[in-house]
Scaffold this motif. Structure first.
Motif, PDB file in Angstrom:
ATOM      1  N   GLN A 367      84.139 -17.373 -43.884  1.00 38.15           N
ATOM      2  CA  GLN A 367      84.818 -17.341 -42.699  1.00 38.15           C
ATOM      3  C   GLN A 367      83.852 -17.554 -41.350  1.00 38.15           C
ATOM      4  N   GLY A 368      82.698 -17.479 -41.593  1.00 39.21           N
ATOM      5  CA  GLY A 368      82.015 -17.493 -40.190  1.00 39.21           C
ATOM      6  C   GLY A 368      80.961 -18.636 -40.326  1.00 39.21           C
ATOM      7  N   PHE A 369      81.022 -19.465 -41.278  1.00 39.13           N
ATOM      8  CA  PHE A 369      79.863 -20.515 -41.101  1.00 39.13           C
ATOM      9  C   PHE A 369      80.431 -21.952 -41.362  1.00 39.13           C
ATOM     10  N   HIS A 370      80.193 -22.903 -40.547  1.00 37.69           N
ATOM     11  CA  HIS A 370      80.765 -24.166 -40.708  1.00 37.69           C
ATOM     12  C   HIS A 370      79.743 -24.946 -41.416  1.00 37.69           C
ATOM     13  N   GLN A 371      80.480 -25.539 -42.800  1.00 36.05           N
ATOM     14  CA  GLN A 371      79.468 -25.984 -43.864  1.00 36.05           C
ATOM     15  C   GLN A 371      79.356 -27.627 -43.137  1.00 36.05           C
ATOM     16  N   ASP A 372      80.165 -28.153 -42.553  1.00 36.35           N
ATOM     17  CA  ASP A 372      80.069 -29.795 -42.030  1.00 36.35           C
ATOM     18  C   ASP A 372      78.791 -29.475 -40.977  1.00 36.35           C
ATOM     19  N   TRP A 373      78.960 -28.546 -40.114  1.00 38.79           N
ATOM     20  CA  TRP A 373      77.938 -28.806 -38.887  1.00 38.79           C
ATOM     21  C   TRP A 373      76.687 -27.715 -38.834  1.00 38.79           C
ATOM     22  N   GLY A 374      76.628 -26.864 -39.805  1.00 40.10           N
ATOM     23  CA  GLY A 374      75.664 -26.056 -39.815  1.00 40.10           C
ATOM     24  C   GLY A 374      75.750 -25.136 -38.659  1.00 40.10           C
ATOM     25  N   THR A 375      77.014 -24.648 -38.161  1.00 39.66           N
ATOM     26  CA  THR A 375      77.116 -23.826 -37.164  1.00 39.66           C
ATOM     27  C   THR A 375      78.127 -22.679 -37.417  1.00 39.66           C
ATOM     28  N   LEU A 376      78.082 -21.653 -36.570  1.00 45.00           N
ATOM     29  CA  LEU A 376      78.912 -20.211 -36.764  1.00 45.00           C
ATOM     30  C   LEU A 376      80.170 -20.537 -36.036  1.00 45.00           C
ATOM     31  N   ILE A 377      81.148 -19.671 -36.859  1.00 46.43           N
ATOM     32  CA  ILE A 377      82.474 -19.811 -36.316  1.00 46.43           C
ATOM     33  C   ILE A 377      82.834 -18.642 -35.720  1.00 46.43           C
ATOM     34  N   PRO A 378      83.358 -18.392 -34.399  1.00 44.61           N
ATOM     35  CA  PRO A 378      83.755 -17.168 -33.659  1.00 44.61           C
ATOM     36  C   PRO A 378      84.511 -16.373 -34.394  1.00 44.61           C
ATOM     37  N   ASN A 379      84.582 -14.952 -34.393  1.00 48.67           N
ATOM     38  CA  ASN A 379      85.447 -14.012 -35.009  1.00 48.67           C
ATOM     39  C   ASN A 379      86.613 -13.906 -33.928  1.00 48.67           C
ATOM     40  N   PHE A 380      87.797 -14.997 -34.175  1.00 51.50           N
ATOM     41  CA  PHE A 380      88.764 -14.816 -33.230  1.00 51.50           C
ATOM     42  C   PHE A 380      89.583 -13.564 -33.325  1.00 51.50           C
ATOM     43  N   GLY A 423      87.723 -21.238 -53.647  1.00 47.88           N
ATOM     44  CA  GLY A 423      86.874 -20.148 -53.692  1.00 47.88           C
ATOM     45  C   GLY A 423      85.630 -20.060 -52.743  1.00 47.88           C
ATOM     46  N   GLU A 424      85.821 -21.200 -51.460  1.00 46.81           N
ATOM     47  CA  GLU A 424      84.930 -21.034 -50.489  1.00 46.81           C
ATOM     48  C   GLU A 424      85.361 -20.604 -49.272  1.00 46.81           C
ATOM     49  N   TRP A 425      86.853 -20.054 -49.455  1.00 47.50           N
ATOM     50  CA  TRP A 425      87.487 -19.504 -48.085  1.00 47.50           C
ATOM     51  C   TRP A 425      88.426 -18.399 -48.271  1.00 47.50           C
ATOM     52  N   ILE A 426      88.719 -17.522 -47.373  1.00 51.28           N
ATOM     53  CA  ILE A 426      89.617 -16.544 -47.567  1.00 51.28           C
ATOM     54  C   ILE A 426      90.921 -16.671 -47.116  1.00 51.28           C
ATOM     55  N   PRO A 427      91.999 -16.477 -47.664  1.00 58.48           N
ATOM     56  CA  PRO A 427      93.343 -16.666 -47.265  1.00 58.48           C
ATOM     57  C   PRO A 427      93.726 -15.700 -46.330  1.00 58.48           C
ATOM     58  N   ASN A 428      94.762 -16.030 -45.554  1.00 62.34           N
ATOM     59  CA  ASN A 428      94.963 -14.778 -44.491  1.00 62.34           C
ATOM     60  C   ASN A 428      95.869 -13.773 -45.090  1.00 62.34           C
ATOM     61  N   LYS A 429      96.418 -13.082 -44.340  1.00 64.16           N
ATOM     62  CA  LYS A 429      97.046 -11.718 -44.977  1.00 64.16           C
ATOM     63  C   LYS A 429      98.414 -12.058 -45.642  1.00 64.16           C
ATOM     64  N   TYR A 430      98.728 -13.352 -45.419  1.00 67.24           N
ATOM     65  CA  TYR A 430      99.989 -13.638 -46.217  1.00 67.24           C
ATOM     66  C   TYR A 430      99.828 -14.608 -47.365  1.00 67.24           C
ATOM     67  N   GLY A 431      98.407 -14.679 -47.613  1.00 64.67           N
ATOM     68  CA  GLY A 431      97.827 -15.647 -48.734  1.00 64.67           C
ATOM     69  C   GLY A 431      97.907 -17.049 -48.494  1.00 64.67           C
ATOM     70  N   GLY A 432      98.234 -17.471 -47.028  1.00 68.51           N
ATOM     71  CA  GLY A 432      98.106 -18.812 -46.711  1.00 68.51           C
ATOM     72  C   GLY A 432      96.847 -19.317 -46.188  1.00 68.51           C
ATOM     73  N   ARG A 433      96.762 -20.580 -45.842  1.00 69.80           N
ATOM     74  CA  ARG A 433      95.597 -20.969 -45.274  1.00 69.80           C
ATOM     75  C   ARG A 433      95.252 -21.323 -43.888  1.00 69.80           C
TER      76      ARG A 433
END
Length: 734
Positions: A367-380, A423-433
C-alpha cells in the motif's frame, strides 16, 4: 538539588517528553523554583522584567543545569535569564520554558480529526509575538516519538537544549523560542521508541537550504503586499467551462538561462519580467508551472517533493515567488501549478519514517511503496495526513495566490493495483481495486478548494477511463474541473507521426476521440511527457522529411488542436518547434526563432490563442456537445475531415477543415448550415507562417446546393498539409 534525580537524568540525557513541567518557573512550597538547562553558561540569574531585581541560580551539573529557589516571591512573574557564557559574554533573554502552548486544545482536536483545513498556520515554524515577546513557535506531529527537540544554528544543533513538550495524546510537540528570527536554520531531532535518533526537516517548512544541504529555514511568508485584487475578483466570477483556458506549461529551470552568468536559470523576479511579457505576447491565458515545491533532486523535475509548503529556493525566496505571481496577475495571466499529493521520496531527512514509524506513509509496501518511482504513498486514511496534504494545497492558494492545480499522477491514487501484479496489492474493504481513502481525499480537496477559493481550477492528470473525474462531488464525481485528454493526445500524435500516404488508413485516430470527448471536461494537451525519454520533440515526431515539411505538419496539428473542443495546454519549446528533445538542465533553443520554419509556428500559436479568446464558438462548446457537429469525417482517402464549432448565435459559427496530405485540392465541396459568405480566419499554410500561401483569398461564398446533409455548400481550396478555419459572416457579406 531540588529536582528529582530521574527528572534531572531525563533532561540532561535528552529523554524528556514534557520539559516544561520541570524547567521554567513553578510554585514551590511557599515560594518559587526556577530551573534552566542552558548551553555554554557559567552563571545564570533570573531577572524580574518589571523591577530588574535579580535572583541567582545555582549550577548543579556540568551540562548547564541551573536551579534556585525564590523564597521572597509566591506569584509567578515575567522574567528573563541573565547568563554569563564561557567566553565572558553576558546575554539576557526570555526563557522558552515560561510560555504557554501556542496551540489550543481545540486546535489539536480539529487536527487529529482532520478538520483543521489551515493547520499550516499552526504546525511548523512561525514568527510570532507571544506576551509581547518576539520569537518563533515550533510545532510538529510525531506521535510515536519519545522525545523531540528543535535543533539549529542557534543551539549548535544540540538536541539537549530545546526539548519540546508533548501536547497530551495529540501526537503534537511544541515550543516557543524567544529571540530567534527569520533566517535561522533548524530541524527536528526525534528520538523514536527504540532510542534511535532521526534528524528531520519540518514537514510544514516554508523555506529550505539549497541541496545538498536540507535544513529548514525560518521565513515569514505573510507580509507581501499584493496588487492583484482585480484579478482575484475576476477569477472568482469566471465560469471557466465557458471561458478560454490556454496554458503555457513551463519547467522553470530550463525555460531560459543567463548565459552571461554561467548559464544559471532565471530567478523568480527575472521571470516575472521575461515570462510575463512572452505569454502576454503569445495571447496565453495561463502559465502552468511544473512543480515548484521544494525538492532535493533537480532531475526529478520537481515531482519528488520534500517541502510541500515551500517554493523551491533554487530561484529565489518565497517573497520573490509571490512577486512573480503578482506580476503575472497584473498582466491578466493566471498561474496553475503542478501539485503532487500521490507520492513522496524516501530521503532520510524528509517524511519517510518520520518519527521512527510509518507516519505519513503506509507501513505495508503493498500500500505504501510506489514500484514505478521508488517513492512512498501517503496514508490517505489517516486524518492528520489528509490535513497535511489538504493544507499544502490551501497554503499555495492562500499564501501565493495560485489560480489552480494540475494534480499529478491521479490514476495512481485511484487504483490500489496501479502498476502492480496480482498479490502485490491489498483490495479495499469491498474487495475492489479502487482506493476509497484516496478518492475521498480527492473529493474533499476539490470541494474545499472550490468552497474557499471560487474560480480556482483543479485539473487531473488521469490516464484511465475512471468515470466522473470532472463531475461534481455532489453528483458522485471526484470533483475536478477538468481532466487532461490523454487518449486524444496519443491518437492524434499517432496519426501525425505517420507518413501522409498511410494516413488514409488511420482516419479513425482523428475521429475516435469525439466518441468520448464530452464524457469529461477535457484539456487537450501536449505536455512535457511527450518530449522526453527518447520520444523526440514535437517537430521531429511529424511524419515528414524535411524540417520545412515537419513544420507544415506541426502548424496543421496545432490549428486542429485549438479548433477541437477542450481547453489547451502546450509545453514550452513546442510553440516554436524546438528540434531537440527537452532537457531539464539546458535552456530552450531560442536561436531557432531566426528561421521561418520555427518563427512561423510561434506566429500561428499567437494567432490561435487570439482566435480562441475572440470567438465564442471556440469556447462555449468546450464542454457542451451542442457546440460541435461533424460535417465530414469519412473522407479518409483524401485525409480530410471537417466539423463545425457552434454557439447560440449563427454568425459565431466556425467551420474547421483539416487536410493532411501534401497535395493541394481545389474545388473541394463541403456542406454548411447557412448561406452567404464564410471568411477564412486562419490558414496554417499561409505564407505568414512559412507556408506556401495557398488559400481561399479571404473567404468563400456558398452555393444553393445541398451537401453533407446541409442545404448549402461551398467549394474551397484545401492547401496541402493544412488546417483551415472559416467563420460564417452572414448572407450580405462577400
Amino acid at each position: 538539588m531540588i529536582v528529582a534525580k530521574e527528572e534531572f537524568k531525563r533532561l540532561t540525557e535528552a529523554l524528556h517528553h514534557h520539559p516544561h513541567q520541570c524547567l521554567g518557573m513553578h510554585p514551590y512550597k511557599k515560594g518559587l523554583v526556577v530551573r534552566a538547562f542552558l548551553q555554554d553558561a557559567e552563571t545564570c540569574e533570573v531577572v524580574d522584567v518589571e523591577t530588574d531585581e535579580r535572583f541567582p541560580l545555582k549550577s548543579t551539573s556540568e551540562y548547564g543545569f541551573f536551579e534556585g529557589e525564590i523564597k521572597s516571591r509566591s506569584e509567578v512573574f515575567t522574567y528573563r535569564l541573565r547568563v554569563q557564557q564561557g567566553n565572558g559574554e553576558i546575554r539576557q533573554f526570555y526563557d522558552p520554558y515560561r510560555f504557554l502552548p501556542c496551540l489550543s486544545d481545540e486546535d489539536l482536536y480539529l487536527f487529529n480529526k482532520g478538520d483543521d483545513h489551515r493547520i499550516y498556520n499552526k504546525l511548523g515554524a512561525h514568527v510570532r509575538t507571544v506576551d509581547e515577546v518576539a520569537g518563533v513557535s515550533f510545532a510538529v506531529w510525531a506521535p510515536s516519538a519519545k522525545r523531540v527537540s528543535v535543533v539549529g544554528d542557534f543551539n549548535r544543533w544540540d538536541g539537549r537544549y530545546h526539548q519540546m513538550r508533548a501536547l497530551g495524546s495529540s501526537g503534537v510537540w511544541e515550543i516557543f523560542i524567544p529571540g530567534i528570527a527569520e533566517g535561522n536554520k533548524y530541524k527536528y531531532e526525534i528520538r523514536d521508541e527504540g532510542g534511535n535518533l532521526h534528524l528531520k526537516t519540518d514537514p510544514y517548512g516554508t523555506y529550505f537550504e539549497a541541496p545538498p544541504h536540507n535544513a529548514s529555514v525560518i521565513r515569514n511568508v505573510t507580509g507581501f503586499q499584493w496588487e492583484d485584487d482585480e484579478w482575484i475578483k475576476r477569477r472568482s466570477q469566471t465560469d471557466w467551462k465557458n471561458a478560454p483556458i490556454s496554458a503555457y506549461e513551463v519547467h522553470f529551470g530550463s525555460w531560459k538561462r543567463k548565459v552571461e552568468d554561467g548559464g544559471r536559470p532565471f530567478t523568480y523576479r527575472e521571470m516575472a519580467e521575461e515570462l510575463t511579457r512572452y505569454v502576454v505576447d503569445l495571447n496565453y491565458t495561463h502559465v502552468e508551472f511544473m512543480p515548484l515545491a521544494e525538492h532535493p533532486f533537480t532531475g526529478s523535475w520537481g515531482y519528488q517533493v520534500t517541502g510541500y509548503f515551500a517554493p523551491t529556493q533554487r530561484y529565489g525566496t518565497p517573497e520573490d515567488f509571490q512577486y512573480l505571481v503578482n506580476e503575472l496577475h497584473k498582466a491578466g495571466i493566471g498561474v496553475i501549478m503542478d501539485w503532487v499529493p500521490a507520492h513522496f521520496p524516501t530521503d532520510a531527512f524528509a517524511l519517510g519514517k518520520f518519527d521512527g514509524s510509518a507516519l505519513y506513509e503506509h507501513e505495508d509496501p503493498r500500500q505504501g511503496f510506489h514500484q514505478d518511482w521508488g517513492t512512498l504513498i501517503p496514508n490517505f486514511g489517516r486524518h492528520e495526513v489528509k490535513a497535511f496534504l489538504l493544507g499544502s494545497a490551501l497554503s499555495w492558494l492562500d499564501r501565493y495566490h495560485i489560480d489552480g492545480f494540475r494534480v499529478d499522477a491521479v490514476a495512481s491514487m485511484l487504483y490500489l493495483d496501479y502498476s502492480r501484479k496480482e498479490g502485490e496489492w491489498i483490495p479495499n474493504k469491498y474487495g475492489g481495486r479502487e482506493n476509497l481513502e484516496a478518492i475521498e481525499f480527492l473529493q474533499m480537496t476539490n470541494k474545499l478548494v472550490h468552497d474557499y477559493y471560487p474560480g480556482v481550477l483543479m485539473i487531473a492528470e488521469e490516464s484511465t477511463a475512471f468515470s466522473g473525474i470532472s463531475k461534481p462531488v455532489e453528483e458522485g464525481g471526484i470533483g475536478f474541473d477538468f481532466k487532461w485528454n490523454m487518449g486524444w493526445m496519443h491518437d492524434t500524435l499517432q496519426y501525425f507521426e505517420k507518413d501522409s500516404i498511410y494516413r488514409k488508413f488511420h482516419q479513425n485516430n482523428l475521429t475516435f476521440g469525439m466518441i468520448y470527448q464530452y464524457s469529461e471536461n477535457f484539456v487537450q494537451c501536449f505536455s512535457h511527457d511527450e518530449v522526453v525519454h527518447g520520444k523526440g520533440s514535437m517537430l521531429m515526431k511529424m511524419g515528414a522529411g524535411s524540417i520545412t515539411e515537419k513544420s507544415h505538419n506541426l502548424r496543421a496539428l496545432y490549428a486542429l488542436m485549438w479548433a477541437w473542443p477542450g481547453k489547451k495546454t502546450l509545453f514550452m519549446g513546442q510553440e516554436f518547434g524546438q528540434s531537440d528533445e527537452w532537457s531539464y538542465d539546458n535552456s530552450l533553443a531560442w536561436h531557432l526563432l531566426q528561421y521561418k520554419d520555427h518563427s512561423g509556428i510561434l506566429d500561428i500559436i499567437r494567432d490561435l490563442n487570439q482566435l480562441y479568446k475572440e470567438e465564442p464558438a471556440l469556447v462555449t462548446g468546450d464542454t457542451d456537445p451542442q457546440g460541435f457537429e461533424w460535417v465530414s469525417a469519412g473522407d479518409a482517402d483524401s485525409s480530410v475531415l471537417a466539423f463545425l464549432r457552434k454557439s447560440k448565435n449563427p454568425e459565431d459559427t466556425i467551420l474547421v477543415v483539416g487536410h493532411y496530405t501534401p497535395v493541394n485540392r481545389y474545388g473541394y465541396t463541403l456542406g454548411v448550415p447557412y448561406p452567404g459568405f464564410w471568411k477564412e480566419v486562419l490558414n496554417s499554410s499561409a505564407s505568414h507562417y512559412g507556408g506556401e500561401g495557398t488559400g481561399n483569398l479571404g473567404g468563400v461564398k456558398t452555393d444553393p446546393i445541398a451537401w453533407d446533409q446541409h442545404g448549402h455548400s461551398m467549394k474551397i481550396t484545401l492547401p496541402g498539409m493544412s488546417t483551415t478555419i472559416f467563420k460564417y459572416s452572414g448572407e450580405a457579406e462577400g
